[in-house]
Design a protein around this motif. Sequence first.
Motif, PDB file in Angstrom:
ATOM      1  N   ALA A  37       0.845  -1.195   0.000  1.00 17.44           N
ATOM      2  CA  ALA A  37       0.000   0.000   0.000  1.00 17.44           C
ATOM      3  C   ALA A  37       0.880   1.244   0.000  1.00 17.44           C
ATOM      4  O   ALA A  37       1.615   1.491   0.962  1.00 17.44           O
ATOM      5  N   HIS A  38       0.805   2.025  -1.059  1.00 22.98           N
ATOM      6  CA  HIS A  38       1.718   3.156  -1.247  1.00 22.98           C
ATOM      7  C   HIS A  38       1.303   4.379  -0.425  1.00 22.98           C
ATOM      8  O   HIS A  38       0.212   4.445   0.151  1.00 22.98           O
ATOM      9  N   GLY A  39       2.157   5.382  -0.441  1.00 16.78           N
ATOM     10  CA  GLY A  39       1.879   6.627   0.243  1.00 16.78           C
ATOM     11  C   GLY A  39       1.078   7.600  -0.608  1.00 16.78           C
ATOM     12  O   GLY A  39       0.816   7.364  -1.792  1.00 16.78           O
ATOM     13  N   PHE A  40       0.673   8.724  -0.011  1.00 20.87           N
ATOM     14  CA  PHE A  40      -0.106   9.753  -0.676  1.00 20.87           C
ATOM     15  C   PHE A  40       0.647  10.291  -1.890  1.00 20.87           C
ATOM     16  O   PHE A  40       1.832  10.599  -1.799  1.00 20.87           O
ATOM     17  N   THR A  41      -0.034  10.392  -3.016  1.00 22.98           N
ATOM     18  CA  THR A  41       0.454  10.793  -4.344  1.00 22.98           C
ATOM     19  C   THR A  41       1.365   9.746  -4.981  1.00 22.98           C
ATOM     20  O   THR A  41       1.942   9.992  -6.036  1.00 22.98           O
ATOM     21  N   GLY A  42       1.481   8.570  -4.383  1.00 25.69           N
ATOM     22  CA  GLY A  42       2.315   7.515  -4.943  1.00 25.69           C
ATOM     23  C   GLY A  42       1.561   6.663  -5.958  1.00 25.69           C
ATOM     24  O   GLY A  42       0.392   6.914  -6.288  1.00 25.69           O
ATOM     25  N   SER A  43       2.238   5.629  -6.448  1.00 19.49           N
ATOM     26  CA  SER A  43       1.647   4.705  -7.401  1.00 19.49           C
ATOM     27  C   SER A  43       2.495   3.436  -7.444  1.00 19.49           C
ATOM     28  O   SER A  43       3.716   3.497  -7.274  1.00 19.49           O
ATOM     29  N   TRP A  44       1.840   2.309  -7.708  1.00 20.02           N
ATOM     30  CA  TRP A  44       2.611   1.068  -7.853  1.00 20.02           C
ATOM     31  C   TRP A  44       3.509   1.127  -9.076  1.00 20.02           C
ATOM     32  O   TRP A  44       4.485   0.377  -9.173  1.00 20.02           O
ATOM     33  N   ARG A  45       3.225   2.028 -10.003  1.00 19.78           N
ATOM     34  CA  ARG A  45       4.025   2.146 -11.210  1.00 19.78           C
ATOM     35  C   ARG A  45       5.304   2.966 -11.004  1.00 19.78           C
ATOM     36  O   ARG A  45       6.173   2.974 -11.883  1.00 19.78           O
ATOM     37  N   ASP A  46       5.412   3.681  -9.888  1.00 19.76           N
ATOM     38  CA  ASP A  46       6.633   4.441  -9.608  1.00 19.76           C
ATOM     39  C   ASP A  46       7.824   3.505  -9.476  1.00 19.76           C
ATOM     40  O   ASP A  46       7.693   2.370  -8.977  1.00 19.76           O
ATOM     41  N   ARG A  47       8.974   3.980  -9.859  1.00 20.15           N
ATOM     42  CA  ARG A  47      10.176   3.147  -9.781  1.00 20.15           C
ATOM     43  C   ARG A  47      10.484   2.713  -8.347  1.00 20.15           C
ATOM     44  O   ARG A  47      10.889   1.584  -8.105  1.00 20.15           O
ATOM     45  N   THR A  48      10.277   3.621  -7.391  1.00 18.38           N
ATOM     46  CA  THR A  48      10.560   3.260  -5.995  1.00 18.38           C
ATOM     47  C   THR A  48       9.641   2.131  -5.532  1.00 18.38           C
ATOM     48  O   THR A  48      10.088   1.195  -4.851  1.00 18.38           O
ATOM     49  N   ALA A  49       8.371   2.201  -5.912  1.00 19.65           N
ATOM     50  CA  ALA A  49       7.432   1.144  -5.533  1.00 19.65           C
ATOM     51  C   ALA A  49       7.765  -0.161  -6.229  1.00 19.65           C
ATOM     52  O   ALA A  49       7.691  -1.247  -5.627  1.00 19.65           O
ATOM     53  N   ARG A  50       8.141  -0.098  -7.494  1.00 14.72           N
ATOM     54  CA  ARG A  50       8.492  -1.315  -8.227  1.00 14.72           C
ATOM     55  C   ARG A  50       9.736  -1.980  -7.633  1.00 14.72           C
ATOM     56  O   ARG A  50       9.858  -3.213  -7.615  1.00 14.72           O
ATOM     57  N   ARG A  51      10.660  -1.174  -7.147  1.00 23.97           N
ATOM     58  CA  ARG A  51      11.844  -1.729  -6.487  1.00 23.97           C
ATOM     59  C   ARG A  51      11.449  -2.478  -5.220  1.00 23.97           C
ATOM     60  O   ARG A  51      11.955  -3.579  -4.938  1.00 23.97           O
ATOM     61  N   ILE A  52      10.531  -1.909  -4.457  1.00 19.99           N
ATOM     62  CA  ILE A  52      10.062  -2.563  -3.238  1.00 19.99           C
ATOM     63  C   ILE A  52       9.347  -3.868  -3.574  1.00 19.99           C
ATOM     64  O   ILE A  52       9.561  -4.902  -2.927  1.00 19.99           O
ATOM     65  N   VAL A  53       8.497  -3.842  -4.601  1.00 19.05           N
ATOM     66  CA  VAL A  53       7.797  -5.055  -5.026  1.00 19.05           C
ATOM     67  C   VAL A  53       8.789  -6.128  -5.441  1.00 19.05           C
ATOM     68  O   VAL A  53       8.630  -7.315  -5.097  1.00 19.05           O
ATOM     69  N   HIS A  54       9.818  -5.738  -6.177  1.00 20.69           N
ATOM     70  CA  HIS A  54      10.821  -6.703  -6.630  1.00 20.69           C
ATOM     71  C   HIS A  54      11.481  -7.397  -5.444  1.00 20.69           C
ATOM     72  O   HIS A  54      11.639  -8.628  -5.439  1.00 20.69           O
ATOM     73  N   VAL A  55      11.865  -6.631  -4.436  1.00 17.39           N
ATOM     74  CA  VAL A  55      12.521  -7.223  -3.264  1.00 17.39           C
ATOM     75  C   VAL A  55      11.551  -8.131  -2.520  1.00 17.39           C
ATOM     76  O   VAL A  55      11.894  -9.267  -2.153  1.00 17.39           O
ATOM     77  N   LEU A  56      10.325  -7.675  -2.294  1.00 14.68           N
ATOM     78  CA  LEU A  56       9.366  -8.472  -1.537  1.00 14.68           C
ATOM     79  C   LEU A  56       8.938  -9.728  -2.282  1.00 14.68           C
ATOM     80  O   LEU A  56       8.551 -10.722  -1.644  1.00 14.68           O
ATOM     81  N   SER A  57       9.026  -9.727  -3.616  1.00 12.63           N
ATOM     82  CA  SER A  57       8.650 -10.925  -4.364  1.00 12.63           C
ATOM     83  C   SER A  57       9.612 -12.073  -4.116  1.00 12.63           C
ATOM     84  O   SER A  57       9.309 -13.222  -4.466  1.00 12.63           O
ATOM     85  N   GLY A  58      10.754 -11.787  -3.502  1.00 12.69           N
ATOM     86  CA  GLY A  58      11.654 -12.850  -3.087  1.00 12.69           C
ATOM     87  C   GLY A  58      11.153 -13.606  -1.873  1.00 12.69           C
ATOM     88  O   GLY A  58      11.706 -14.655  -1.514  1.00 12.69           O
ATOM     89  N   PHE A  59      10.090 -13.080  -1.248  1.00  5.80           N
ATOM     90  CA  PHE A  59       9.530 -13.719  -0.051  1.00  5.80           C
ATOM     91  C   PHE A  59       8.125 -14.258  -0.277  1.00  5.80           C
ATOM     92  O   PHE A  59       7.716 -15.221   0.383  1.00  5.80           O
ATOM     93  N   GLY A  60       7.373 -13.655  -1.178  1.00  8.82           N
ATOM     94  CA  GLY A  60       6.016 -14.097  -1.470  1.00  8.82           C
ATOM     95  C   GLY A  60       5.509 -13.406  -2.713  1.00  8.82           C
ATOM     96  O   GLY A  60       6.162 -12.514  -3.264  1.00  8.82           O
ATOM     97  N   GLY A  61       4.334 -13.823  -3.181  1.00 11.49           N
ATOM     98  CA  GLY A  61       3.717 -13.111  -4.281  1.00 11.49           C
ATOM     99  C   GLY A  61       3.284 -11.731  -3.818  1.00 11.49           C
ATOM    100  O   GLY A  61       2.884 -11.552  -2.668  1.00 11.49           O
ATOM    101  N   VAL A  62       3.372 -10.741  -4.693  1.00  7.43           N
ATOM    102  CA  VAL A  62       3.095  -9.359  -4.300  1.00  7.43           C
ATOM    103  C   VAL A  62       1.967  -8.795  -5.142  1.00  7.43           C
ATOM    104  O   VAL A  62       1.973  -8.891  -6.376  1.00  7.43           O
ATOM    105  N   LEU A  63       0.994  -8.197  -4.474  1.00  7.11           N
ATOM    106  CA  LEU A  63      -0.069  -7.460  -5.142  1.00  7.11           C
ATOM    107  C   LEU A  63       0.085  -5.994  -4.768  1.00  7.11           C
ATOM    108  O   LEU A  63      -0.076  -5.619  -3.603  1.00  7.11           O
ATOM    109  N   ALA A  64       0.440  -5.179  -5.732  1.00  9.12           N
ATOM    110  CA  ALA A  64       0.566  -3.734  -5.537  1.00  9.12           C
ATOM    111  C   ALA A  64      -0.563  -3.046  -6.291  1.00  9.12           C
ATOM    112  O   ALA A  64      -0.992  -3.515  -7.345  1.00  9.12           O
TER     113      ALA A  64
END
Length: 253
Positions: A37-64
Amino acid sequence: MPFATSFPVMLRTADGVRIDAAHTPTRGRGDLGIVVAHGFTGSWRDRTARRIVHVLSGFGGVLAFDFRGHGRSGGESTVGDREVLDLEAAVRHARVAGYSSVAVAGFSMGAAVAVRHAALHRGVDAVAAVSGPARWYYRDTRPMRQVHWAIERPFGRLAARVVKRTRIARGQWDPIPMPPYEAAALISPTPLLVVHGDADTFFPLEHAHQIFDGAREPKELWIEAGFGHAESAATPELIRRVGKWITTNTARD
């Protein structure tokens, strides 16, 4: 290094708002889903969010996903109120996708929504709240005064729409939603992780302590030296630690 491959998902909330989302299959546990769940004015498409999703996908499936009023999602942002319905739609999809354990990792506004969702809707197995506010209407830092200008002033809402692709609802909350520090008391027995940086320019450490002190066990508090605010400041190492905490606290006997 390229990011893990994500697949588009379209969700719909209980009040009929269309939510733009993406599912990234796991490179770790097949039974664990992590909703980001992103912050205000954020998006799952932002590079910072995609980086976080990439790291977390090493632990489980990720829904952003994008909260209402953000990016390609429909509706207008209520800045943490009805966003619990957006998160509930994402958690429900993760369950339908076959994840028997579902955790939420929220950042800033997303952290407040994650805490409130766990209290009001239940149904998650762990919550990690990163850089979240403990209470509403906080204006004691310059960044938060700027946020309130964007929310409350017509020109501020226009600027948020044009620059950040964030559509903000007019008017005030009615009723005022339960603040995160009060909601934290209702999460137990779901494990809660509160992460906050001592260099956060939006919310000082008192917010992390207020949420943590309001919660019941099981709970954990990480005060991170030199860490700023939310997604933009989160290092891959910190996100890996959050991922490890999630796997440990969702492990099945």
